[in-house]
Motif scaffolding. Structure first.
Motif, mmCIF file in Angstrom:
data_model
loop_
_atom_site.group_PDB
_atom_site.id
_atom_site.type_symbol
_atom_site.label_atom_id
_atom_site.label_comp_id
_atom_site.label_asym_id
_atom_site.label_seq_id
_atom_site.Cartn_x
_atom_site.Cartn_y
_atom_site.Cartn_z
ATOM 1 N N ASP A 12 -21.576 40.361 32.874
ATOM 2 C CA ASP A 12 -22.819 40.236 33.632
ATOM 3 C C ASP A 12 -22.847 38.968 34.468
ATOM 4 O O ASP A 12 -23.477 38.931 35.524
ATOM 5 N N GLU A 13 -22.153 37.921 34.013
ATOM 6 C CA GLU A 13 -22.156 36.667 34.774
ATOM 7 C C GLU A 13 -21.544 36.866 36.158
ATOM 8 O O GLU A 13 -21.893 36.179 37.108
ATOM 9 N N LEU A 14 -20.619 37.829 36.290
ATOM 10 C CA LEU A 14 -20.059 38.162 37.598
ATOM 11 C C LEU A 14 -21.074 38.945 38.421
ATOM 12 O O LEU A 14 -21.275 38.682 39.607
ATOM 13 N N LEU A 15 -21.725 39.917 37.777
ATOM 14 C CA LEU A 15 -22.612 40.827 38.512
ATOM 15 C C LEU A 15 -23.871 40.135 38.999
ATOM 16 O O LEU A 15 -24.449 40.538 40.007
ATOM 17 N N ILE A 16 -24.312 39.093 38.304
ATOM 18 C CA ILE A 16 -25.484 38.376 38.815
ATOM 19 C C ILE A 16 -25.054 37.158 39.636
ATOM 20 O O ILE A 16 -25.882 36.404 40.102
ATOM 21 N N GLY A 17 -23.757 36.994 39.822
ATOM 22 C CA GLY A 17 -23.274 35.997 40.781
ATOM 23 C C GLY A 17 -23.265 34.573 40.268
ATOM 24 O O GLY A 17 -23.228 33.639 41.053
ATOM 25 N N GLN A 18 -23.278 34.391 38.942
ATOM 26 C CA GLN A 18 -23.238 33.021 38.435
ATOM 27 C C GLN A 18 -21.826 32.472 38.396
ATOM 28 O O GLN A 18 -21.618 31.265 38.289
ATOM 29 N N VAL A 19 -20.849 33.353 38.455
ATOM 30 C CA VAL A 19 -19.452 32.934 38.371
ATOM 31 C C VAL A 19 -18.678 33.623 39.489
ATOM 32 O O VAL A 19 -18.879 34.811 39.749
ATOM 33 N N VAL A 20 -17.822 32.867 40.179
ATOM 34 C CA VAL A 20 -16.938 33.468 41.172
ATOM 35 C C VAL A 20 -15.716 33.999 40.441
ATOM 36 O O VAL A 20 -15.127 33.304 39.611
ATOM 37 N N THR A 22 -12.171 34.545 40.004
ATOM 38 C CA THR A 22 -10.869 34.109 40.518
ATOM 39 C C THR A 22 -9.731 34.862 39.830
ATOM 40 O O THR A 22 -8.601 34.826 40.309
ATOM 41 N N HIS A 41 -10.272 46.237 43.089
ATOM 42 C CA HIS A 41 -10.848 45.362 42.062
ATOM 43 C C HIS A 41 -12.247 45.907 41.801
ATOM 44 O O HIS A 41 -12.935 46.284 42.749
ATOM 45 N N LEU A 42 -12.651 45.912 40.546
ATOM 46 C CA LEU A 42 -14.005 46.353 40.220
ATOM 47 C C LEU A 42 -14.599 45.403 39.190
ATOM 48 O O LEU A 42 -13.919 45.009 38.253
ATOM 49 N N SER A 43 -15.838 45.008 39.395
ATOM 50 C CA SER A 43 -16.554 44.248 38.367
ATOM 51 C C SER A 43 -17.603 45.143 37.744
ATOM 52 O O SER A 43 -18.335 45.828 38.464
ATOM 53 N N VAL A 44 -17.657 45.127 36.405
ATOM 54 C CA VAL A 44 -18.637 45.951 35.690
ATOM 55 C C VAL A 44 -19.355 45.115 34.640
ATOM 56 O O VAL A 44 -18.873 44.063 34.225
ATOM 57 N N ASP A 76 -22.179 39.633 23.072
ATOM 58 C CA ASP A 76 -22.251 40.406 24.303
ATOM 59 C C ASP A 76 -20.877 40.914 24.752
ATOM 60 O O ASP A 76 -20.724 41.412 25.842
ATOM 61 N N SER B 25 -20.070 37.068 44.714
ATOM 62 C CA SER B 25 -20.920 36.281 43.811
ATOM 63 C C SER B 25 -22.134 35.752 44.550
ATOM 64 O O SER B 25 -23.240 35.730 44.004
ATOM 65 N N ALA B 28 -24.451 38.705 45.080
ATOM 66 C CA ALA B 28 -24.972 39.148 43.781
ATOM 67 C C ALA B 28 -26.097 38.237 43.314
ATOM 68 O O ALA B 28 -27.129 38.700 42.828
ATOM 69 N N ALA B 29 -25.912 36.932 43.481
ATOM 70 C CA ALA B 29 -26.955 35.991 43.061
ATOM 71 C C ALA B 29 -28.224 36.212 43.878
ATOM 72 O O ALA B 29 -29.337 36.211 43.338
ATOM 73 N N THR B 32 -29.847 39.607 42.891
ATOM 74 C CA THR B 32 -30.456 39.490 41.573
ATOM 75 C C THR B 32 -31.785 38.749 41.669
ATOM 76 O O THR B 32 -32.777 39.138 41.058
ATOM 77 N N ASN B 40 -22.246 46.933 40.264
ATOM 78 C CA ASN B 40 -20.798 46.762 40.421
ATOM 79 C C ASN B 40 -20.460 45.954 41.664
ATOM 80 O O ASN B 40 -21.199 45.973 42.641
ATOM 81 N N HIS B 41 -19.331 45.253 41.599
ATOM 82 C CA HIS B 41 -18.635 44.775 42.788
ATOM 83 C C HIS B 41 -17.353 45.603 42.880
ATOM 84 O O HIS B 41 -16.720 45.835 41.853
ATOM 85 N N LEU B 214 -22.014 32.081 28.992
ATOM 86 C CA LEU B 214 -21.178 32.019 30.181
ATOM 87 C C LEU B 214 -20.278 30.792 30.105
ATOM 88 O O LEU B 214 -20.631 29.714 30.574
ATOM 89 N N ARG B 221 -22.754 27.877 29.760
ATOM 90 C CA ARG B 221 -24.147 28.163 30.104
ATOM 91 C C ARG B 221 -24.692 29.262 29.224
ATOM 92 O O ARG B 221 -24.002 30.219 28.910
ATOM 93 N N ARG B 223 -27.640 31.977 29.306
ATOM 94 C CA ARG B 223 -28.591 32.543 30.260
ATOM 95 C C ARG B 223 -29.574 33.490 29.569
ATOM 96 O O ARG B 223 -29.184 34.487 28.983
#
Lengths: 413, 413
Positions: A12-20, A22, A41-44, A76, B25, B28-29, B32, B40-41, B214, B221, B223
């Motif tokens: 979820d940290e990826l999907l809400i944009g808190q983490v890039v 890499t 690439h897919l983020s879920v 989680d 990201s 997404a932020a 959100t 998804n991304h 996170l 972090r 959250r």
């Protein structure tokens, strides 16, 4: 046929944009290098139905799926359970992994808890990939010719497990065709001007050779690609095209294959048995930071001063305080004195200096945000130049740093 | 019901790992924050069937799809054509966009070519999103209650088009519930120790409140999330939980909501009307670079020296050359002298100094790679501490920098 791969990052940290993310780019570069076509690439989210959605989507479309994330000891993280269920596997305690986890905690001097014990539970149908970089092991599932791999999300653990196990296992499991890429690194030219300048050359590229424009901040890369089982021959074909390209854009080419501008510049200084110092105002340590990210730079980098205050410019770099008063810190005379002062203070042969208004504050009608003076100095040159960048602070710092290295590169050529 | 969004980044440069995707990201932020659930991304190749695959996959699963990339003037960019075909739309010349493109080129002082003219072709069924940050406009398609948006891939253009158009259009088009997140920033504690320490508190969280761990490099972090139409009330519920959390882990909490450790440290110095200087060896400019990324830091940051050579340590920072000879540059006495020397050289009240073996070279049996000494100094304290990090150079530089800021933060508390 080329084997296809998908990279699935969980969290979820990826999907809400808190983490890039890499991990995807790192894994993609490694998989491409050994001959995979990375199709997506897919983020879920770390939810059962999302991980299942990823498997359902990519099992028919790829031969290899790599999951990252969702293997930590906390509540989680459910990847392991979902994968075990999907492949009709039971979670069993693995004594070897349990020992690894215990050893790691002993090494850290930390007491283990019951959550850490659970990290040694692994699906019985998976091969276990022991980690030297964290407590959670990786998992390798084989399923009707498909490989599904799962590793933790911490970048160091991803790299460690890939380097220690996955690369070689994938090469052995699949018979991979060789792939050859060559990238031409450019600076000081925009995408559309470049496209026009090389359109004839581009139209004449041989059948099957791919070309991509990869614009970056202050740099631009041209990537030529050719799929071939004969690496040498493919490289020769590509080099032949690059030989025809060079005369068209020579002044903008600073190197090849993702070498950085700072490394090229450093190599030129090292070739001359010279040393470099930097005197930074608006770049604020970024020049030094980019240089010291290069292993072995200590043989040619003496150090630098971030002279953010005028006092530091005069005290440490010997800038004339009257010059600062008359012309301002962002001026030709001050940036030239900073470069000369850095050579003296650090006893180096070469120096780069920057002084500018990075923003958001500090702009004036005469010197708006984005105004930057850069000087480069050596035994027989002192060159300075004014640039006008934009309004974004981090953008200005980055652009100034690249422009500074490029001025030194051109001066040394 | 919450509206769902997917972010699709287009480009082979992403799939072969030459570029790290930062657009996902950022978007997404932002999404959100205005109440979307980003499900998804996805990264896809700049090929027709891949862009179609993304549309087929996410149109049934989301209300909003944002595409980035594939809108440049060059031949490998086909997003616009594929989207036009998918939504049965014709490409037509838009005079306003053509004027925008012409204006921008005039501003840059560059001659336009025919490829740039094509950037003014837009699908007739799309709303055009004019760009103040590049030549390519964005596009907004409405289709049976779904919104599909396409913007260029350059991060500054993504941000510009989102800020200028997309955020407000999305808020107006959808009726979005309010979402509240609060993030607790921690340092100096690992994920599993934390989980154990707060397990009771976690188990007692109210129905519907989410918690995510996170982990980052040197930071962690926590959250808390709550979906609610009443933002104030949701924040109160979350703060009530945080009040119960604080006594359990107070010494590790350095701030909230993604504030950085360096900014917290800078704020503490600014509150004391103090100023800071840094003296860096192994961190190589990273401390200065992290500080100067903070807008307005010039009111409390005097500057720094990257004393990479021993000569620079003695000449500029006044480190005793005998101390270097007897104890080595990576030693308690040298790092303390560096901190004290920085205060003198930059005329500041506070200083941070680092000296260590970042690697890969330079390690010895006594001082292996990863050994780092850090000192923090102020009007009434001089504190130094040795750390043992790992083998990775960039990792060591990052960990050293965070540890240094945290030592100063704790000293100022």
């Amino acid at each position: 046929m080329k084997k296809r791969a998908a990279i699935i990052t969980i969290g979820d940290e990826l999907l809400i944009g808190q983490v890039v993310d890499t991990n995807s780019s790192w894994l993609a570069a490694e998989l491409t290098r050994i001959g995979f076509t990375v199709v997506n690439h897919l983020s879920v989210s770390d939810k059962r139905d999302e991980i299942t959605f990823a498997l359902d989507t990519f099992l028919p479309k790829t031969e290899l799926i790599i999951f990252t994330g969702g293997l930590g000891p906390t509540n989680d993280d459910i990847t392991k359970k979902v994968l075990a269920d999907y492949f009709n596997s039971e979670l069993v305690m693995n004594e070897q992994v349990l020992n690894d986890v215990k050893e790691r905690f002993k090494q850290y001097g930390i007491t283990m808890n019951s959550l850490n014990n659970e990290q040694a539970l692994v699906p019985d149908k998976a091969k276990v990939l022991r980690s030297n970089h964290g407590t959670a092991p990786g998992m390798w599932f084989e399923n009707n010719g498909n490989i599904v791999v799962s590793v933790p999300g911490v970048p160091a653990e991803v790299k460690g497990l890939f380097n220690d196990h996955i690369r070689e296992m994938a090469i052995n499991y699949f018979l991979l065709p060789k792939v050859v890429y060559k990238t031409v690194m450019l600076t000081g030219i925009g995408e559309s001007i470049l496209a026009e300048r090389i359109s004839q050359w581009e139209a004449n590229l041989p059948e099957g050779m791919s070309l991509a424009y990869l614009p970056g901040m202050g740099t631009l890369r041209l990537r030529l690609g050719l799929t071939s089982d004969n690496k040498e021959q493919a490289l020769q074909s590509i080099h032949k095209q690059i030989d025809a390209l060079i005369p068209l854009i020579e002044e903008h080419i600073y190197g090849y294959d993702n070498i950085s501008l700072e490394e090229v510049t450093g190599n030129l200084i090292a070739e001359r048995n010279g040393t470099l110092a930097v005197a930074e105002s608006c770049t604020g340590g970024t020049l030094a930071q980019m240089i010291t990210a290069i292993p072995g730079c200590s043989s040619w980098f003496k150090g630098g001063t971030v002279a953010y205050s005028n006092q530091a410019k005069t005290n440490i770099l010997g800038v004339d305080s009257e010059a600062v008063e008359q012309h301002g810190a962002v001026s030709q005379i001050v940036v030239e004195q900073m470069a000369v002062g850095a050579i003296k203070a650090f006893n180096s042969e070469y120096a780069i200096a920057t002084s500018g208004v990075a923003g958001p504050g500090g702009g004036t009608p005469n010197k708006p945000v984005g105004t930057v003076w850069i000087a480069v100095a050596g035994p027989d040159f002192l060159i300075s130049k004014q640039f006008k960048f934009g309004n974004d602070r981090l953008h200005n710092i980055r652009r100034s740093s690249l422009a500074a290295f490029n001025m030194m590169r051109v001066a040394l050529k």
